[in-house]
Design an enzyme around this catalytic site. Structure first.
Site, PDB file in Angstrom:
ATOM      1  N   ARG A  50      27.797  15.878  20.311  1.00  0.00           N
ATOM      2  CA  ARG A  50      29.335  16.496  20.592  1.00  0.00           C
ATOM      3  C   ARG A  50      29.879  17.545  19.615  1.00  0.00           C
ATOM      4  O   ARG A  50      30.849  18.355  19.758  1.00  0.00           O
ATOM      5  CB  ARG A  50      30.219  15.242  20.504  1.00  0.00           C
ATOM      6  CG  ARG A  50      30.461  14.616  19.275  1.00  0.00           C
ATOM      7  CD  ARG A  50      31.118  13.438  19.297  1.00  0.00           C
ATOM      8  NE  ARG A  50      30.496  12.547  18.166  1.00  0.00           N
ATOM      9  CZ  ARG A  50      31.177  12.249  17.266  1.00  0.00           C
ATOM     10  NH1 ARG A  50      32.410  12.646  16.923  1.00  0.00           N
ATOM     11  NH2 ARG A  50      30.777  11.560  16.126  1.00  0.00           N
ATOM     12  N   ASP A  92      30.417  16.424  24.942  1.00  0.00           N
ATOM     13  CA  ASP A  92      31.098  15.048  24.480  1.00  0.00           C
ATOM     14  C   ASP A  92      30.748  14.139  25.308  1.00  0.00           C
ATOM     15  O   ASP A  92      31.153  14.137  26.687  1.00  0.00           O
ATOM     16  CB  ASP A  92      32.582  15.343  24.563  1.00  0.00           C
ATOM     17  CG  ASP A  92      33.128  13.901  24.120  1.00  0.00           C
ATOM     18  OD1 ASP A  92      32.807  12.919  24.145  1.00  0.00           O
ATOM     19  OD2 ASP A  92      34.540  14.187  23.541  1.00  0.00           O
ATOM     20  N   LYS A 181       1.902   1.427  18.434  1.00  0.00           N
ATOM     21  CA  LYS A 181       0.917   1.224  16.896  1.00  0.00           C
ATOM     22  C   LYS A 181      -0.569   1.158  17.570  1.00  0.00           C
ATOM     23  O   LYS A 181      -0.818   0.317  18.369  1.00  0.00           O
ATOM     24  CB  LYS A 181       1.327   0.050  16.272  1.00  0.00           C
ATOM     25  CG  LYS A 181       2.532   0.375  15.268  1.00  0.00           C
ATOM     26  CD  LYS A 181       2.942  -0.782  14.281  1.00  0.00           C
ATOM     27  CE  LYS A 181       4.424  -0.717  14.016  1.00  0.00           C
ATOM     28  NZ  LYS A 181       4.902   0.273  12.743  1.00  0.00           N
ATOM     29  N   ASP A 234      16.666  -8.543  15.312  1.00  0.00           N
ATOM     30  CA  ASP A 234      16.285  -7.363  14.877  1.00  0.00           C
ATOM     31  C   ASP A 234      14.436  -7.119  14.889  1.00  0.00           C
ATOM     32  O   ASP A 234      14.078  -6.048  15.333  1.00  0.00           O
ATOM     33  CB  ASP A 234      16.527  -7.318  13.170  1.00  0.00           C
ATOM     34  CG  ASP A 234      16.125  -5.744  12.974  1.00  0.00           C
ATOM     35  OD1 ASP A 234      16.702  -4.766  13.836  1.00  0.00           O
ATOM     36  OD2 ASP A 234      15.961  -5.435  11.792  1.00  0.00           O
ATOM     37  N   HIS A 239       9.417  -7.184  18.365  1.00  0.00           N
ATOM     38  CA  HIS A 239       8.196  -6.757  17.819  1.00  0.00           C
ATOM     39  C   HIS A 239       7.128  -7.878  17.778  1.00  0.00           C
ATOM     40  O   HIS A 239       6.089  -7.887  18.145  1.00  0.00           O
ATOM     41  CB  HIS A 239       8.432  -6.121  16.416  1.00  0.00           C
ATOM     42  CG  HIS A 239       9.416  -4.848  16.260  1.00  0.00           C
ATOM     43  ND1 HIS A 239       9.281  -4.119  17.284  1.00  0.00           N
ATOM     44  CD2 HIS A 239      10.072  -4.552  15.495  1.00  0.00           C
ATOM     45  CE1 HIS A 239      10.231  -3.242  17.084  1.00  0.00           C
ATOM     46  NE2 HIS A 239      10.933  -3.327  15.895  1.00  0.00           N
ATOM     47  N   LYS A 339      12.655  -9.338   5.227  1.00  0.00           N
ATOM     48  CA  LYS A 339      12.883  -8.320   4.520  1.00  0.00           C
ATOM     49  C   LYS A 339      12.840  -8.729   3.110  1.00  0.00           C
ATOM     50  O   LYS A 339      12.952 -10.044   2.741  1.00  0.00           O
ATOM     51  CB  LYS A 339      14.277  -8.000   4.854  1.00  0.00           C
ATOM     52  CG  LYS A 339      14.751  -7.647   6.262  1.00  0.00           C
ATOM     53  CD  LYS A 339      15.054  -6.245   6.476  1.00  0.00           C
ATOM     54  CE  LYS A 339      15.443  -6.030   7.944  1.00  0.00           C
ATOM     55  NZ  LYS A 339      14.269  -5.633   8.839  1.00  0.00           N
ATOM     56  N   LYS A 344       4.715  -5.135   2.128  1.00  0.00           N
ATOM     57  CA  LYS A 344       4.706  -4.448   3.622  1.00  0.00           C
ATOM     58  C   LYS A 344       3.513  -4.832   4.075  1.00  0.00           C
ATOM     59  O   LYS A 344       2.393  -4.593   3.648  1.00  0.00           O
ATOM     60  CB  LYS A 344       4.955  -3.157   3.596  1.00  0.00           C
ATOM     61  CG  LYS A 344       4.701  -2.493   5.090  1.00  0.00           C
ATOM     62  CD  LYS A 344       6.129  -2.292   5.717  1.00  0.00           C
ATOM     63  CE  LYS A 344       6.019  -2.068   7.113  1.00  0.00           C
ATOM     64  NZ  LYS A 344       6.972  -2.075   8.177  1.00  0.00           N
TER      65      LYS A 344
HETATM   66  C1  BG6 Z   1      12.798  -1.914  13.347  1.00  0.00           C
HETATM   67  C2  BG6 Z   1      13.763  -2.790  12.651  1.00  0.00           C
HETATM   68  O1  BG6 Z   1      12.975  -2.146  14.520  1.00  0.00           O
HETATM   69  O2  BG6 Z   1      11.659  -2.114  12.854  1.00  0.00           O
HETATM   70  C3  BG6 Z   1      13.995  -2.427  11.278  1.00  0.00           C
HETATM   71  O3  BG6 Z   1      15.146  -2.463  13.380  1.00  0.00           O
HETATM   72  C4  BG6 Z   1      12.489  -2.810  10.770  1.00  0.00           C
HETATM   73  O4  BG6 Z   1      14.874  -3.494  10.597  1.00  0.00           O
HETATM   74  C5  BG6 Z   1      11.417  -1.771  11.459  1.00  0.00           C
HETATM   75  O5  BG6 Z   1      12.533  -2.452   9.306  1.00  0.00           O
HETATM   76  C6  BG6 Z   1      10.154  -1.976  11.035  1.00  0.00           C
HETATM   77  O6  BG6 Z   1       9.162  -1.239  11.582  1.00  0.00           O
HETATM   78  P1  BG6 Z   1       7.785  -0.766  10.919  1.00  0.00           P
HETATM   79  O7  BG6 Z   1       7.280   0.180  11.846  1.00  0.00           O
HETATM   80  O8  BG6 Z   1       8.229  -0.179   9.563  1.00  0.00           O
HETATM   81  O9  BG6 Z   1       7.103  -1.972  10.825  1.00  0.00           O
END
Ligand code: BG6
Length: 489
Positions: A50, A92, A181, A234, A239, A339, A344
């Site tokens: 916009r 817009d 992935k 989320d 996922h 989280k 990771k």
């Molecule tokens: C997203 C979530 O869909 O995936 C996030 O909203 C999350 O909260 C993310 O951190 C994780 O994705 P990846 O690819 O880093 O594992």
């Protein structure tokens, strides 16, 4: 690398081109695809937002996004090609008449119009109506959207209905970036191209399966969004359930989108409901308190910027999932995601059954089970844990746990591993729907998740605290311990 096959070029229109998703993910992915020569020569990228911006200012902004978010140097020649595709249109999104401008820009004769909705879902209705009113869409046009597609079954139906009023199901590409992935896709190859896994993939040989998606990051300044959402919606609704369907589905007859969607839906339909009656024994909710990540102090969930200090939203969830079908009867799937965990790590661990009798008691009082470990990220690869004899001429045979290790980066040294977005944006431009979600899948997943959410809501139990930098609340350990099992650490 050269893209050998040609596809029809696109007019890729990004609604919300100045937003976060566009800047952090889409433009970066598109540039990477350009770099790898995967974008058709005549494809154009049209940013829509916009604000009043000249084409040159949009190009400048795209350059800045690359400088900020691309993990690589910007190549001048690639940038020259890429920037020549970019243009900008001020619309817009709530003003129906403004969509008419698209007619002057979109070239339906030579290109496919791909509409990427990189905006919050409350704007979807206006975009759909604006596009319909402008008359710019044809039956070849596509639309791409991604989560959150609703926060429960009802709201997801509303979004899907709005989209369906203008696009038919075949034109709709719903993204779950995990399906782009490399390692998630490799699950298909692993399961359906290797006979050792086809005959051993059921309740006769498998004891249980664990799926972990652990994150180090917290909520990254998204308190408002996250607090209304929680980790179940989320991460798990999309996922983790997607990974589960790939692991659990029956062999599809081919790799066509419909064949794969059908098999995935069957798994989702077979998930045993988690209800008021069993929610307490099958689920664990957690919320991080202050702690340490890689030696640095981090605040707890309730101390995050903008936090609602009495929030009961979960940042961690662990579930025992049962699949009521022939193949998986009696094989629990344990899912966890959170989280601010120790590391990771996204992985699947398949625990095979213990052997009925042990003739190697000198080495192991109980023979450890074989394990198949699929590392989705980081360090993509596959490992099999098995027992081998330690070489030697001792009187007794001595065994040791060893690993057959297939690391993708070592094995496929010359292949670049593309990110999920790159793959999916490319597939949407190519018009290959296999890796996208069908409406039925999403709604089936919400039906199952809503039942958990309702049961939690009924009991109103506070989430269990866990210090940041750990593997979640103790109750998550107990979830498996009750069944005589433990999480892979
Ligand atoms: C997203 C979530 O869909 O995936 C996030 O909203 C999350 O909260 C993310 O951190 C994780 O994705 P990846 O690819 O880093 O594992």
């Amino acid at each position: 690398m050269k893209n050998e096959k040609t596809f029809k070029p696109c007019d890729l229109v990004i609604y919300g081109a100045l937003g976060d998703l566009s800047k952090r993910k889409l433009l970066i992915s598109l540039y990477s695809l350009e770099n790898a020569n995967f974008i058709e020569t005549d494809t154009r990228i049209i940013g829509v937002d916009r604000h009043d911006l000249k084409d040159s200012e949009f190009v400048e902004l795209a350059y800045k996004s690359l400088q900020e978010f691309l993990n690589d140097d910007i190549d001048d020649a690639v940038w020259a090609r890429f920037s020549a595709r970019l243009s900008y249109l001020k619309i817009d999104l709530t003003q129906m008449d403004q969509y008419r401008q698209l007619n002057a820009v979109i070239d339906q004769k030579h290109r496919i119009m791909v509409n990427y909705f990189a905006v919050a879902p409350f704007l979807f209705k206006s975009i759909c109506q604006g596009l319909a009113k402008s008359g710019v869409l044809t039956e070849n046009s596509r639309m791409v959207m991604e989560k959150p597609i609703g926060h429960d079954l009802k709201s997801s139906k509303e979004i899907n209905d709005v989209v369906a009023s203008v696009f038919n199901e075949k034109q709709v590409y719903r993204i779950d970036h995990y399906l782009g992935k490399e390692t998630v896709l490799n699950l298909l190859a692993l399961r359906f191209a290797n006979s050792i896994f086809t005959t051993n993939w059921n309740h006769n040989t498998i004891d249980h399966i664990q799926i972990t998606a652990a994150e180090e990051v917290g909520i990254e300044g998204r308190f408002d969004y996250f607090d209304k959402t929680g980790q179940l919606r989320d991460m798990l609704q999309n996922h983790l359930l997607q990974i589960l369907t790939f692991i659990a589905m029956e062999p599809p007859v081919n790799l066509e989108a419909d064949s794969i969607h059908n098999e995935k839906i069957k798994v989702l339909k077979a998930l045993r409901p988690i209800t008021l009656a069993n929610v307490e024994e099958k689920t664990v909710r957690g919320q991080y308190s202050a702690g340490y990540i890689k030696g640095s102090a981090v605040p707890g969930y309730l101390e995050e910027d903008g936090a609602n200090t009495d929030s009961a939203t979960e940042s961690f969830v662990a579930l025992r999932v049962d699949i009521d079908n022939w193949r998986w009867a009696g094989v629990p799937f344990y899912l966890r995601t959170g989280k601010r965990l120790t590391a990771k790590r996204t992985e699947i661990v398949v625990y095979f059954k213990q052997l009925p009798h042990n003739i190697f008691k000198d080495s192991f009082r109980e023979l450890p089970p074989n394990k198949l470990i699929i590392h989705l990220q980081p360090n993509e690869g596959v490992e099999i844990e098995m027992l081998n004899k330690i070489p030697g001429i001792d009187e007794h045979i001595k065994l040791k746990k060893t690993k057959l290790d297939l690391s993708f980066s070592d094995t496929f040294k010359k292949s670049r591993i593309f990110g999920g977005y790159e793959k999916l944006v490319l597939e949407a431009m190519r018009g290959n729907p296999t890796l996208f979600l069908s409406r039925e899948e999403i709604e089936q997943a919400w039906t199952w998740i809503d039942s958990i959410q309702n049961a939690w809501h009924y009991y109103q139990d506070a989430p269990k605290p866990y210090p940041a930098g750990t593997w979640g609340p103790v109750a998550s350990v107990a979830l498996l311990a009750r069944d005589g099992r433990a999480w892979e650490e």
